[in-house]
Design a protein around this motif. Structure first.
Motif, PDB file in Angstrom:
ATOM      1  N   ASN A   1       1.049  -1.625   0.188  1.00 30.01           N
ATOM      2  CA  ASN A   1       0.105   0.522  -0.178  1.00 30.01           C
ATOM      3  C   ASN A   1       0.695   1.520   0.000  1.00 30.01           C
ATOM      4  O   ASN A   1       1.727   1.411   0.690  1.00 30.01           O
ATOM      5  CB  ASN A   1      -0.956  -0.098   1.453  1.00 30.01           C
ATOM      6  CG  ASN A   1      -2.003  -0.991   1.115  1.00 30.01           C
ATOM      7  OD1 ASN A   1      -2.683  -1.588  -0.268  1.00 30.01           O
ATOM      8  ND2 ASN A   1      -2.115  -1.638   2.300  1.00 30.01           N
ATOM      9  N   LYS A   2       0.574   2.121  -1.350  1.00 27.34           N
ATOM     10  CA  LYS A   2       1.307   3.818  -0.726  1.00 27.34           C
ATOM     11  C   LYS A   2       0.861   4.761  -1.139  1.00 27.34           C
ATOM     12  O   LYS A   2      -0.656   3.732  -2.064  1.00 27.34           O
ATOM     13  CB  LYS A   2       1.741   2.750  -2.148  1.00 27.34           C
ATOM     14  CG  LYS A   2       3.859   1.997  -2.055  1.00 27.34           C
ATOM     15  CD  LYS A   2       4.682   2.303  -2.789  1.00 27.34           C
ATOM     16  CE  LYS A   2       5.830   1.314  -2.454  1.00 27.34           C
ATOM     17  NZ  LYS A   2       7.261   2.379  -3.236  1.00 27.34           N
ATOM     18  N   VAL A   3       1.207   5.683  -1.341  1.00 27.45           N
ATOM     19  CA  VAL A   3       0.378   7.175  -1.731  1.00 27.45           C
ATOM     20  C   VAL A   3       1.241   7.881  -2.533  1.00 27.45           C
ATOM     21  O   VAL A   3       2.366   8.355  -2.189  1.00 27.45           O
ATOM     22  CB  VAL A   3       0.086   8.022  -0.478  1.00 27.45           C
ATOM     23  CG1 VAL A   3      -0.645   9.117  -0.453  1.00 27.45           C
ATOM     24  CG2 VAL A   3      -0.259   7.276   0.663  1.00 27.45           C
ATOM     25  N   CYS A   4       0.578   8.108  -3.534  1.00 27.83           N
ATOM     26  CA  CYS A   4       1.173   8.318  -4.541  1.00 27.83           C
ATOM     27  C   CYS A   4       2.226   9.734  -4.148  1.00 27.83           C
ATOM     28  O   CYS A   4       1.215  11.023  -3.362  1.00 27.83           O
ATOM     29  CB  CYS A   4      -0.058   8.798  -6.130  1.00 27.83           C
ATOM     30  SG  CYS A   4       0.756   9.840  -7.237  1.00 27.83           S
ATOM     31  N   GLU A   5       2.859  10.316  -4.700  1.00 25.29           N
ATOM     32  CA  GLU A   5       3.423  11.158  -4.589  1.00 25.29           C
ATOM     33  C   GLU A   5       3.396  12.507  -4.916  1.00 25.29           C
ATOM     34  O   GLU A   5       3.201  14.204  -5.067  1.00 25.29           O
ATOM     35  CB  GLU A   5       4.886  10.884  -4.654  1.00 25.29           C
ATOM     36  CG  GLU A   5       5.923  10.593  -3.752  1.00 25.29           C
ATOM     37  CD  GLU A   5       7.365  10.553  -3.478  1.00 25.29           C
ATOM     38  OE1 GLU A   5       7.624  11.570  -3.494  1.00 25.29           O
ATOM     39  OE2 GLU A   5       7.775   9.725  -3.312  1.00 25.29           O
TER      40      GLU A   5
ATOM     41  N   GLY B   1      -1.494  12.139  -4.271  1.00 25.39           N
ATOM     42  CA  GLY B   1      -2.291  11.742  -2.797  1.00 25.39           C
ATOM     43  C   GLY B   1      -2.764  10.391  -3.187  1.00 25.39           C
ATOM     44  O   GLY B   1      -3.268  10.081  -1.871  1.00 25.39           O
ATOM     45  N   ALA B   2      -3.137  10.124  -3.830  1.00 25.91           N
ATOM     46  CA  ALA B   2      -4.149   9.415  -4.447  1.00 25.91           C
ATOM     47  C   ALA B   2      -2.823   7.645  -3.534  1.00 25.91           C
ATOM     48  O   ALA B   2      -1.805   7.344  -3.782  1.00 25.91           O
ATOM     49  CB  ALA B   2      -4.644   7.899  -5.490  1.00 25.91           C
ATOM     50  N   GLU B   3      -4.419   6.795  -2.781  1.00 26.23           N
ATOM     51  CA  GLU B   3      -3.670   5.362  -2.160  1.00 26.23           C
ATOM     52  C   GLU B   3      -3.708   4.472  -3.543  1.00 26.23           C
ATOM     53  O   GLU B   3      -4.922   4.629  -4.044  1.00 26.23           O
ATOM     54  CB  GLU B   3      -4.245   4.649  -1.338  1.00 26.23           C
ATOM     55  CG  GLU B   3      -4.338   5.556  -0.054  1.00 26.23           C
ATOM     56  CD  GLU B   3      -5.719   5.404   1.292  1.00 26.23           C
ATOM     57  OE1 GLU B   3      -5.166   3.779   1.060  1.00 26.23           O
ATOM     58  OE2 GLU B   3      -5.321   5.738   2.300  1.00 26.23           O
TER      59      GLU B   3
ATOM     60  N   CYS C   1       1.319   6.643  -8.798  1.00 28.61           N
ATOM     61  CA  CYS C   1       0.266   5.722  -8.801  1.00 28.61           C
ATOM     62  C   CYS C   1      -0.516   5.291 -10.444  1.00 28.61           C
ATOM     63  O   CYS C   1       0.526   5.317 -11.005  1.00 28.61           O
ATOM     64  CB  CYS C   1      -1.124   6.093  -8.411  1.00 28.61           C
ATOM     65  SG  CYS C   1      -1.688   8.183  -9.208  1.00 28.61           S
TER      66      CYS C   1
END
Length: 65
Positions: free
Chosen positions: A7-11, A14-16, A50
């Protein structure tokens, strides 16, 4: 080796999203980035983007060429 995407957050936006960089067959391998695109991304961001943002980078580069 992991068995599911991290699980990551787009730099960028901000989308997961699920990052499968440590898995076989991650979604990101379906996109083709030039060396200049990869260098530009690495210069601006420290982690994964993302699917939508990475696809946007590719689309924008193709419009310029």
């Amino acid at each position: 080796m992991a068995d599911k995407p991290a699980n990551k957050v787009c730099e960028s936006c901000g989308a997961e999203f699920g990052c499968g960089a440590n898995l076989d067959g991650c979604w990101c391998t379906e996109l083709t980035l030039t060396e200049s695109m990869a260098a530009d991304i690495k210069a601006k961001f420290t982690d994964c983007l993302c699917p939508k943002c990475l696809a946007s980078v590719v689309e924008n580069e193709q419009r310029v060429v």
